[in-house]
Write a protein that holds these residues in place. Structure first.
Motif, PDB file in Angstrom:
ATOM      1  N   TYR A 153     -18.629  -5.751   5.524  1.00  0.00           N
ATOM      2  CA  TYR A 153     -17.472  -6.158   4.731  1.00  0.00           C
ATOM      3  C   TYR A 153     -17.076  -7.600   5.045  1.00  0.00           C
ATOM      4  CZ  TYR A 153     -16.967  -1.136   3.841  1.00  0.00           C
ATOM      5  OH  TYR A 153     -17.185   0.160   3.474  1.00  0.00           O
ATOM      6  N   ASP A 179     -15.770  -3.567   0.373  1.00  0.00           N
ATOM      7  CA  ASP A 179     -14.455  -3.920   0.900  1.00  0.00           C
ATOM      8  C   ASP A 179     -14.607  -5.282   1.568  1.00  0.00           C
ATOM      9  OD1 ASP A 179     -11.798  -3.802   1.485  1.00  0.00           O
ATOM     10  OD2 ASP A 179     -11.884  -1.833   2.459  1.00  0.00           O
ATOM     11  N   GLY A 234     -14.990  -1.265  -5.555  1.00  0.00           N
ATOM     12  CA  GLY A 234     -15.842  -0.349  -4.817  1.00  0.00           C
ATOM     13  C   GLY A 234     -15.407   1.099  -4.978  1.00  0.00           C
ATOM     14  N   TYR A 235     -14.106   1.336  -4.981  1.00  0.00           N
ATOM     15  CA  TYR A 235     -13.578   2.696  -5.160  1.00  0.00           C
ATOM     16  C   TYR A 235     -13.900   3.227  -6.554  1.00  0.00           C
ATOM     17  CZ  TYR A 235     -10.091   6.321  -6.075  1.00  0.00           C
ATOM     18  OH  TYR A 235      -9.462   7.477  -6.448  1.00  0.00           O
ATOM     19  N   LEU A 236     -13.713   2.398  -7.577  1.00  0.00           N
ATOM     20  CA  LEU A 236     -13.955   2.846  -8.948  1.00  0.00           C
ATOM     21  C   LEU A 236     -15.436   3.104  -9.207  1.00  0.00           C
ATOM     22  CD1 LEU A 236     -11.536   0.459 -10.904  1.00  0.00           C
ATOM     23  CD2 LEU A 236     -11.192   2.882 -10.343  1.00  0.00           C
ATOM     24  N   PRO A 296     -19.772   1.262  -1.437  1.00  0.00           N
ATOM     25  CA  PRO A 296     -19.116   0.857  -0.175  1.00  0.00           C
ATOM     26  C   PRO A 296     -18.781  -0.637  -0.179  1.00  0.00           C
ATOM     27  CG  PRO A 296     -21.472   1.042   0.169  1.00  0.00           C
ATOM     28  CD  PRO A 296     -21.216   1.490  -1.250  1.00  0.00           C
ATOM     29  N   SER A 344       0.828  -1.214   0.000  1.00  0.00           N
ATOM     30  CA  SER A 344       0.000   0.000   0.000  1.00  0.00           C
ATOM     31  C   SER A 344       0.858   1.259   0.000  1.00  0.00           C
ATOM     32  CB  SER A 344      -0.932  -0.002   1.209  1.00  0.00           C
ATOM     33  OG  SER A 344      -0.199   0.104   2.422  1.00  0.00           O
ATOM     34  N   GLY A 358     -12.094  -4.055  -2.913  1.00  0.00           N
ATOM     35  CA  GLY A 358     -11.960  -2.666  -2.486  1.00  0.00           C
ATOM     36  C   GLY A 358     -11.755  -1.721  -3.657  1.00  0.00           C
ATOM     37  N   THR A 359     -10.938  -2.122  -4.625  1.00  0.00           N
ATOM     38  CA  THR A 359     -10.685  -1.270  -5.789  1.00  0.00           C
ATOM     39  C   THR A 359     -11.934  -1.112  -6.637  1.00  0.00           C
ATOM     40  OG1 THR A 359      -8.381  -1.999  -5.815  1.00  0.00           O
ATOM     41  CG2 THR A 359      -9.231  -0.980  -7.817  1.00  0.00           C
ATOM     42  N   PRO A 415      -4.843   2.502  -9.057  1.00  0.00           N
ATOM     43  CA  PRO A 415      -5.821   1.585  -8.449  1.00  0.00           C
ATOM     44  C   PRO A 415      -5.798   0.177  -9.023  1.00  0.00           C
ATOM     45  CG  PRO A 415      -6.820   3.727  -8.813  1.00  0.00           C
ATOM     46  CD  PRO A 415      -5.464   3.776  -9.441  1.00  0.00           C
ATOM     47  N   GLY A 437     -17.657   3.824  -6.797  1.00  0.00           N
ATOM     48  CA  GLY A 437     -18.243   4.682  -5.777  1.00  0.00           C
ATOM     49  C   GLY A 437     -19.191   3.947  -4.858  1.00  0.00           C
TER      50      GLY A 437
END
Length: 718
Positions: free
Chosen positions: A531, A616, A608-610, A614, A407, A605-606, A413, A612
């Motif tokens: 999660y 993980d 979810g980030y891309l 929640p 990390s 997680g990635t 990402p 938008g």
């Protein structure tokens, strides 16, 4: 309804009025009781108006005579020969844009009349007696004296005969598929029943043709043909049994389902067209035109009644309903089956239901055999399981450290997701290769083993004491495995963090990062348990993947294929190549399951980030290692509230991981075996009795039984 009956043209072949008539019968807002009342109302109207009954009969006969019947009996409700994925794509396309209809075919006329997808529900809700009463009124309608005889029964029978020939050829073609022969090579040692049934069908249809021409009084009964169909069923059953040991595929499952459906339809059609003495019904009753006899009887009645019109004779009220013969019941059942097959022919869910069952059964069966290795029978085996889990905890401690270091690279990402995935995948695969155990991966396997023990059709023959013993073994094995992972992962991560501080001069994580790690496992103020549930789903999916690849290794003979690699033998030697082939054949499922499990954990997680969202994951063993790393990063300055919250978070995350993965795996295993287990209270009582009788053994297992070798004295060794 009466207005529609009055507008019927007996000589029209348009489906418009039939569509309107069915609309009157179709219930509104799924009030299916309306359908029964409507059918009875129509029956009474026709019974009181013989002219309209005859007009409706002539109208329906005209529709039948102007259209081809074969595809209705041979295609509706039966899978095509195109294969699973081709059929899947076709159904998806037809859901979006249905195919063009052709008035030349009776099946397309059915599509126009019964256009609502829920029609088969209300049709089945109408009692059979009401349908048969309606059919009798129409079929027994007396014609006018100048009416030409219709060929309704003959046309229907000819359509069924053509469908029998088509289905027989289809069964023959599917029975000679290479994938079928590959799964049951013994079929090459004798005459294939799939080929012989086609020969018998052709012989039977030739006899039937001569019977229709009047050359013979009646054809032979299809008894020998039915024996050949039974032999085809036996081959299909053997292939399905063999697939539990040698694996299966979607394509093979599709072929087996298509053959089974075609054979069942063949039997039904043969029963309906049978006019032999064994059928219990005469040829005249099946093929003769009853309307000719009815017209002659009507003429005699008119002559004896001078006040009656010679153009129309009122139908006398029947003395009672006609008896429900096996043939009439079979004809009605086939009609309802065709309607349901027509209404559901574009549904994707039905295709999956018919084909995936056997594949899912084999996947879960392989997982069940794997799950047997995760169940400890005694205290010594529990100790061995603890050691295996402790070894996995050691590896996970390093994996958690590597993830923290990765990390710090601050990579893009997708690159970061790839690095995290490889860290997880390679670590889990190393654990598998060292024969160690990740505790959270056990439920997906042991659930299949429990479902295999519940295999009973009605649930009455289940031995609940034996099942409670199995569940108890799974429970204590799981507890010991989790303890082994956690007890070793925590000190491993702690030692690594301390060593990093001594070597690098600063902590592995900053105080801010340490607080973030503690925040991630907070079960109260963060969605950590949600999660953890996602991780439980991925654990379940990894179990399915393991079972799938175990099945694939068996079906494709992976070990033999590896042994055939000459270049590998030249590179590492024949003996090592053979060992590699055996290892791949026995461990392909475990390796691929761990590989994909790592990818799922690393990319969630990635993604979810891309997107938008929640998304993980939280895994109990990694959460434990992160707890230890954060403790060192804070220089052990942690309040008891923070420590208690982190401990509670680890415990709850582990519980959610296990509960979600186990529940999903057990649900799929029960569905794959078609088991409905609704007697959980009796199982809980049996578990309670075991706990009360031996509470210590309930958690740590019974004492190991020592086997003492007693020498046996004989005359020779005295």
């Amino acid at each position: 309804m009466l207005d529609i009956l009055e507008r019927i043209d007996p000589h029209s072949d348009s489906t418009d009025l039939l569509i309107e008539l069915v609309d009157c019968l179709r219930p509104r807002r799924r009030h299916r009781g309306h359908a029964s009342a409507a059918v009875r109302t129509l029956t009474q109207l026709l019974r009181g108006n013989p002219a309209q009954a005859w007009a409706l009969r002539s109208y329906i006969v005209t529709l039948l005579e102007k259209r081809r019947h074969t595809s209705l009996y041979s295609d509706i409700g039966i899978l095509s020969n195109d294969g699973f994925f081709t059929e899947l794509k076709r159904r998806i396309a037809w859901r979006l844009l249905p195919p063009a209809l052709d008035d030349l075919y009776l099946s397309d006329a059915l599509d126009q009349v019964l256009y609502a997808e829920e029609d088969y529900y209300w049709i089945r809700s109408v009692p059979d007696a009401d349908w048969l009463a309606l059919f009798d009124v129409v079929a027994e309608a007396r014609p006018p004296l100048d009416a030409a005889p219709d060929r309704a029964r003959l046309v229907t029978t000819m359509g069924m005969l053509d469908a029998i020939r088509t289905l027989s050829c289809r069964v023959c073609a599917l029975g000679l598929e290479p994938r079928l022969v590959h799964s049951y090579s013994e079929i090459e040692d004798f005459d294939s029943p799939f080929l012989m049934q086609n020969i018998e069908v052709n012989h039977y249809l030739d006899e039937y043709g001569r019977f229709l021409e009047g050359a013979i009084p009646r054809p032979d009964d299809p008894r020998h043909l039915l024996v050949m169909l039974d032999q085809c069923d036996e081959v299909v059953a053997k292939i399905r049994r063999n697939s539990l040991s040698f694996g299966t595929s979607v394509a093979l499952t599709y072929v087996l389902v298509a053959i089974t459906q075609s054979i069942e339809r063949l039997r039904k059609l043969l029963f309906l067209v049978d006019v032999s003495e064994a059928s219990g019904e005469s040829a005249t009753a099946l093929l003769a035109a009853p309307e000719q006899e009815a017209a002659r009887e009507a003429e005699r009645d008119a002559e004896s009644a001078p006040c009656a019109s010679r153009e129309l004779v009122t139908m006398p009220q029947p003395a009672g309903p006609r008896p429900v013969t096996p043939r009439r019941a079979a004809a009605l059942a086939l009609a309802q089956e065709l309607v349901e097959g027509h209404n559901t022919k574009y549904r994707v869910r039905g295709l999956f239901r018919d084909n995936i069952h056997l594949l899912a059964r084999n996947v879960t069966e392989n997982a069940s055999r794997t799950g047997e290795h995760y169940i400890a029978e005694s205290r010594s085996q529990l100790r061995d399981m603890f050691k295996a889990a402790a070894g996995a905890g050691l590896i996970v401690g390093f994996m958690a450290t590597f993830k923290i270091l990765l990390s710090y690279l601050r990579a893009a990402p997708l690159v970061e997701a790839f690095l995290f995935s490889m860290n997880y995948s390679l670590g889990f695969m190393l654990v598998h290769m060292l024969h160690w155990t990740i505790a959270t991966k056990q439920p997906a396997m042991t659930a299949q083993r429990i479902a295999a023990g519940l295999h009973s059709r009605d649930g009455r023959s289940i031995d609940f004491d034996s099942m409670a013993e199995l569940v108890n073994k799974v429970f204590r094995t799981q507890i010991v495995s989790v303890l082994g992972n956690v007890v070793v992962a925590f000190p491993t991560a702690l030692v690594i963090a301390i060593a990093y501080q001594q070597m690098m001069g600063h902590h592995l994580v900053t105080p801010e990062k340490a607080m973030h790690l503690l925040h991630d496992i907070d079960p109260i103020h963060t969605p950590a348990l949600f999660y953890a549930a996602i991780a439980g789903v991925w654990l379940f999916v990894a179990g399915l993947i393991s079972g799938y690849y175990d099945n694939k290794a068996l079906y494709t003979r992976m070990g033999q294929r590896v042994r055939q690699l000459r270049w590998l033998g030249s590179l590492i030697g024949i003996e090592r190549r053979d060992r590699v082939s055996r290892y791949v054949e026995n461990n392909l499922g475990g390796l691929m399951g761990n590989f994909y499990f790592g990818i799922l954990l690393g990319t969630t997680g990635t993604v979810g980030y891309l997107l938008g969202l929640p998304l993980d994951i939280r895994h109990v063993t990694f959460s434990t290692a992160n707890f230890a790393t954060a403790l060192v990063g804070l220089d052990y300055r942690m309040s008891w509230e923070m420590a208690a919250n982190a401990t509670l978070g680890v415990a709850l995350i582990g519980a959610v991981n296990l509960l979600v993965s186990f529940s999903l795996a057990l649900w799929v295993a029960l569905r794959a075996r078609k088991i409905q287990f609704k007697r959980s209270v009796m199982l809980l009582r049996a578990l309670g009795r075991r706990f009360v009788q031996a509470p210590l053994d309930f958690f740590i297992g019974p004492r190991d039984v020592e086997v003492i070798d007693i020498p046996v004295f004989t005359k020779e060794n005295k």
